[in-house]
Design a protein around this motif. Structure first.
Motif, PDB file in Angstrom:
ATOM      1  N   MET A 146       1.043  -1.382  -0.068  1.00 47.33           N
ATOM      2  CA  MET A 146      -0.144   0.039  -0.216  1.00 47.33           C
ATOM      3  C   MET A 146       0.931   1.152  -0.100  1.00 47.33           C
ATOM      4  SD  MET A 146      -3.140  -0.947  -0.214  1.00 47.33           S
ATOM      5  CE  MET A 146      -2.314  -2.513  -1.091  1.00 47.33           C
ATOM      6  N   ALA A 147       2.097   1.311   0.909  1.00 45.29           N
ATOM      7  CA  ALA A 147       2.847   2.620   0.888  1.00 45.29           C
ATOM      8  C   ALA A 147       3.693   2.537  -0.558  1.00 45.29           C
ATOM      9  CB  ALA A 147       3.909   2.266   1.824  1.00 45.29           C
ATOM     10  N   THR A 148       3.917   1.477  -1.156  1.00 46.64           N
ATOM     11  CA  THR A 148       4.507   1.765  -2.604  1.00 46.64           C
ATOM     12  C   THR A 148       3.479   2.353  -3.438  1.00 46.64           C
ATOM     13  OG1 THR A 148       5.659  -0.355  -1.940  1.00 46.64           O
ATOM     14  CG2 THR A 148       5.579   0.380  -4.301  1.00 46.64           C
ATOM     15  N   PHE A 149       2.151   1.956  -3.542  1.00 50.96           N
ATOM     16  CA  PHE A 149       1.191   2.329  -4.374  1.00 50.96           C
ATOM     17  C   PHE A 149       0.911   3.894  -4.238  1.00 50.96           C
ATOM     18  CE2 PHE A 149      -1.381  -1.935  -4.459  1.00 50.96           C
ATOM     19  CZ  PHE A 149      -0.328  -2.619  -5.294  1.00 50.96           C
ATOM     20  N   SER A 150       1.205   4.298  -2.961  1.00 49.92           N
ATOM     21  CA  SER A 150       0.870   5.742  -2.538  1.00 49.92           C
ATOM     22  C   SER A 150       2.531   6.696  -3.069  1.00 49.92           C
ATOM     23  CB  SER A 150       1.005   6.030  -1.114  1.00 49.92           C
ATOM     24  OG  SER A 150      -0.087   5.195  -0.500  1.00 49.92           O
ATOM     25  N   GLN A 151       3.358   5.963  -2.740  1.00 53.23           N
ATOM     26  CA  GLN A 151       4.642   6.404  -3.647  1.00 53.23           C
ATOM     27  C   GLN A 151       4.534   6.883  -5.009  1.00 53.23           C
ATOM     28  OE1 GLN A 151       7.551   3.647  -1.328  1.00 53.23           O
ATOM     29  NE2 GLN A 151       8.847   5.393  -1.879  1.00 53.23           N
ATOM     30  N   LEU A 152       4.130   5.871  -5.828  1.00 53.25           N
ATOM     31  CA  LEU A 152       3.955   5.655  -7.206  1.00 53.25           C
ATOM     32  C   LEU A 152       2.694   6.837  -7.645  1.00 53.25           C
ATOM     33  CD1 LEU A 152       4.308   2.066  -7.957  1.00 53.25           C
ATOM     34  CD2 LEU A 152       5.857   3.797  -8.682  1.00 53.25           C
ATOM     35  N   GLU A 153       1.795   7.010  -6.897  1.00 50.54           N
ATOM     36  CA  GLU A 153       0.872   8.162  -7.264  1.00 50.54           C
ATOM     37  C   GLU A 153       1.217   9.408  -7.247  1.00 50.54           C
ATOM     38  OE1 GLU A 153      -3.298   7.861  -5.401  1.00 50.54           O
ATOM     39  OE2 GLU A 153      -3.184   5.833  -5.175  1.00 50.54           O
TER      40      GLU A 153
ATOM     41  N   CYS B 126      -0.692  11.174 -10.332  1.00 48.87           N
ATOM     42  CA  CYS B 126      -2.130  10.701 -10.684  1.00 48.87           C
ATOM     43  C   CYS B 126      -2.380   9.400  -9.955  1.00 48.87           C
ATOM     44  CB  CYS B 126      -2.147  10.038 -12.420  1.00 48.87           C
ATOM     45  SG  CYS B 126      -1.376   8.566 -12.719  1.00 48.87           S
ATOM     46  N   ALA B 127      -3.825   9.339  -9.987  1.00 45.92           N
ATOM     47  CA  ALA B 127      -4.511   7.977  -9.096  1.00 45.92           C
ATOM     48  C   ALA B 127      -4.513   6.811 -10.180  1.00 45.92           C
ATOM     49  CB  ALA B 127      -5.685   8.587  -8.510  1.00 45.92           C
ATOM     50  N   PRO B 128      -4.428   5.769  -9.609  1.00 45.76           N
ATOM     51  CA  PRO B 128      -5.237   4.544 -10.699  1.00 45.76           C
ATOM     52  C   PRO B 128      -6.316   4.878 -11.230  1.00 45.76           C
ATOM     53  CG  PRO B 128      -4.229   3.800  -8.393  1.00 45.76           C
ATOM     54  CD  PRO B 128      -4.613   5.349  -8.372  1.00 45.76           C
ATOM     55  N   TYR B 129      -6.472   4.599 -12.539  1.00 44.41           N
ATOM     56  CA  TYR B 129      -7.790   4.488 -12.995  1.00 44.41           C
ATOM     57  C   TYR B 129      -9.036   4.256 -12.226  1.00 44.41           C
ATOM     58  CZ  TYR B 129     -11.392   3.451 -16.555  1.00 44.41           C
ATOM     59  OH  TYR B 129     -12.775   3.324 -17.121  1.00 44.41           O
TER      60      TYR B 129
ATOM     61  N   HIS C 261      14.519  -1.195  -2.538  1.00 52.21           N
ATOM     62  CA  HIS C 261      13.205  -0.773  -2.632  1.00 52.21           C
ATOM     63  C   HIS C 261      13.047   0.727  -3.240  1.00 52.21           C
ATOM     64  CE1 HIS C 261       9.294   0.976  -1.268  1.00 52.21           C
ATOM     65  NE2 HIS C 261       8.634  -0.335  -1.706  1.00 52.21           N
ATOM     66  N   ASP C 262      13.696   1.611  -2.590  1.00 50.38           N
ATOM     67  CA  ASP C 262      13.704   2.955  -3.205  1.00 50.38           C
ATOM     68  C   ASP C 262      13.779   2.894  -4.520  1.00 50.38           C
ATOM     69  OD1 ASP C 262      12.727   3.705  -0.771  1.00 50.38           O
ATOM     70  OD2 ASP C 262      14.638   4.500  -0.123  1.00 50.38           O
ATOM     71  N   LEU C 263      15.101   2.166  -5.163  1.00 45.46           N
ATOM     72  CA  LEU C 263      15.625   2.309  -6.406  1.00 45.46           C
ATOM     73  C   LEU C 263      14.547   1.632  -7.141  1.00 45.46           C
ATOM     74  CD1 LEU C 263      19.347   1.444  -6.328  1.00 45.46           C
ATOM     75  CD2 LEU C 263      18.235   3.581  -6.656  1.00 45.46           C
ATOM     76  N   LEU C 264      13.815   0.601  -6.588  1.00 47.66           N
ATOM     77  CA  LEU C 264      12.861  -0.343  -7.430  1.00 47.66           C
ATOM     78  C   LEU C 264      11.650   0.704  -7.884  1.00 47.66           C
ATOM     79  CD1 LEU C 264      11.704  -2.883  -8.822  1.00 47.66           C
ATOM     80  CD2 LEU C 264      11.077  -3.323  -6.421  1.00 47.66           C
ATOM     81  N   VAL C 265      11.314   1.610  -6.911  1.00 46.41           N
ATOM     82  CA  VAL C 265      10.212   2.466  -7.072  1.00 46.41           C
ATOM     83  C   VAL C 265      10.614   3.554  -7.879  1.00 46.41           C
ATOM     84  CG1 VAL C 265       8.762   4.117  -5.891  1.00 46.41           C
ATOM     85  CG2 VAL C 265       8.963   2.172  -4.726  1.00 46.41           C
TER      86      VAL C 265
END
Length: 321
Positions: free
Chosen positions: A57-64, A69-72, A113-117
């Motif tokens: 969940m934290a990774t999804f928030s970072q990517l947003e 943008c939020a996921p469709y 993990h940070d590099l992967l994001v």
């Protein structure tokens, strides 16, 4: 060696590895395969931490935040996502890639993990430039990653539940545990949409072969010899079959309760999760130098429980129509 010493070089290495695995003819990239690979690398990385679901969940928030943008949020079409067995197989390729990438850098899990994001962000932008809107790509990444992690958690937890409640409290053998999980997977598959129509085909349905592949590959990844003896001794297609309903009726309520807790409610997804658990339990029963069950016995036992249950339930469902 630490990735802290050469973050840029390692990032390039990771991107090149992912791109090469997702490449089609020429320089074209298979976007869906890339999403599966990224999901697999992420899942394998999160499993280094105590709470991988929270990390997801934290990774999804970072990517947003990074993608701005939020996921469709709309409904996905029925064919937007591949079947569960495809998700499992493709994501496992990403997990294998992850193990190769960070096998020398396990002391730097957070940095990895940070590099992967960063890499996921960059590659999703690349897909956006190629005409795949980032909000839709992010939604697919969220859906696939969530489902893949749920399969992994379910496989381990279902094995733990069987060991604790069935072996520990009720005296089941490892053979009964393998057969029970395999049979539950077969039952879930048979109850999935269109199972009966597929069963009327002149050969074993493709769905059954795919779920069997999930089980066998999980066992092989954990050390069971591959071989060609999985179907040794199974009845011919026109022979009598009998599902181990005593094992199913004892085990299914426990499986259903847990699968519901982690939101695995569709029968095909339940079949994938139980098949992974069966493969893992098979590795416990038939692995090592002194296995409780020899692989040549355990492998057909699992395959027979899966196949016979699928065929029996399909037959009973068809007769009830």
């Amino acid at each position: 060696m630490s990735i802290l010493n050469d973050k840029a070089g390692f990032t390039v290495q990771m991107q090149e590895s992912l791109l090469s695995h997702a490449a089609l003819a020429g320089e074209e990239i298979d976007g869906m395969r890339m999403i599966h690979l990224l999901s697999g690398v992420l899942i394998e990385t999160l499993l280094l931490f105590d709470d991988p679901d929270e990390g997801l969940m934290a990774t999804f928030s970072q990517l947003e935040r990074l993608l701005e943008c939020a996921p469709y949020a709309g409904d996905l079409s029925q064919d937007a996502l591949p079947p569960g067995w495809v998700i499992d197989a493709e994501v496992e390729q990403g997990r294998t890639l992850a193990r190769k990438l960070f096998e020398e850098w396990l002391d730097c899990a957070w940095e990895f993990h940070d590099l992967l994001v960063f890499v996921i962000h960059h590659l999703l932008l690349r897909l956006d430039d190629a005409g795949q809107p980032r909000s839709e790509t992010l939604r697919l990444f969220v859906e696939i990653s969530s489902r893949a992690l749920a399969y992994e958690i379910a496989a381990q937890e279902l094995c733990d539940v069987v060991i604790e409640t069935k072996i520990g409290n009720e005296g089941w053998s490892l053979g009964e545990s393998v057969a029970g999980l395999s049979a539950v997977a077969g039952r879930c598959l048979a109850l999935s949409q269109n199972a009966c129509e597929l069963f009327n085909a002149p050969r074993l349905p493709d769905k059954l072969d795919h779920i069997a592949h999930v089980m066998t590959q999980e066992a092989i990844r954990l050390g069971i010899p591959a071989g060609s003896d999985w179907r040794f001794g199974l009845a011919a297609n026109d022979g009598p079959v009998s599902a181990p309903f005593d094992l199913i009726f004892s085990l299914w309520p426990v499986c259903r309760q847990f699968l519901s807790l982690i939101n695995i409610n569709q029968p095909v997804d339940q079949a994938v999760a139980c098949a992974k658990a069966a493969g893992r339990m098979l590795a416990v029963a038939a692995g090592g130098e002194m296995p409780e069950l020899e692989p040549i016995i355990a492998k057909p036992l699992a395959m027979s429980a899966l196949t016979d249950t699928y065929k029996t339930v399909c037959r009973d469902e068809a007769m009830a129509l």
